[in-house]
Design an enzyme around this catalytic site. Sequence first.
Site, PDB file in Angstrom:
ATOM      1  N   CYS A  36      74.225  56.856  45.769  1.00 31.35           N
ATOM      2  CA  CYS A  36      74.413  56.520  47.009  1.00 31.35           C
ATOM      3  C   CYS A  36      73.257  56.095  47.602  1.00 31.35           C
ATOM      4  O   CYS A  36      73.340  55.464  48.859  1.00 31.35           O
ATOM      5  CB  CYS A  36      75.018  57.796  47.848  1.00 31.35           C
ATOM      6  N   CYS A 105      75.619  65.925  46.443  1.00 33.52           N
ATOM      7  CA  CYS A 105      74.635  65.940  47.377  1.00 33.52           C
ATOM      8  C   CYS A 105      73.787  67.348  47.434  1.00 33.52           C
ATOM      9  O   CYS A 105      72.738  67.190  47.613  1.00 33.52           O
ATOM     10  CB  CYS A 105      75.363  65.784  48.930  1.00 33.52           C
TER      11      CYS A 105
END
Length: 130
Positions: A36, A105
């Site tokens: 990402c 994350c």
Amino acid sequence: MTEIYSAKVWDHVRNPRNVGSLEDANVVVQAGDPTCGDAVLYFLRIEEDIVRDIKFLIKGCGAAIATSSAATELAMGKGLDEVMGLTDQIIAQALDGLPEEKMHCSNMAASALHAAVEQYRATVAGEKPR
Ligand code: FES
Ligand code: FES
């Protein structure tokens, strides 16, 4: 509407803990997620195998902000073995969970903290007289 994030995640997004840099850091680590493009920078002051202070800067999504922030709270004042034991699951639990597709994350925060401990053990700790 289905809630994607818990109230705790939103709390950390609105009011992230320990944001910034540390002038007296003796360990600085960066971790990123190539999928990402998000990245986090952690500054730590580690003394006698204890995290005395920790701050972070981030370019990332809401889950990355919240998990990096929660990770500073989990690591602050802790011994290095305990920091090595922090996993993405523990960090996510501290936020009442994350959607499955956002678990990567929290992995960014966990791997950065582990890298910080390894860096300290390989460098700073090794400089002490034995
Ligand atoms: Fe868009 Fe991480 S790159 S949320
Ligand atoms: Fe990249 Fe959250 S989407 S860290």
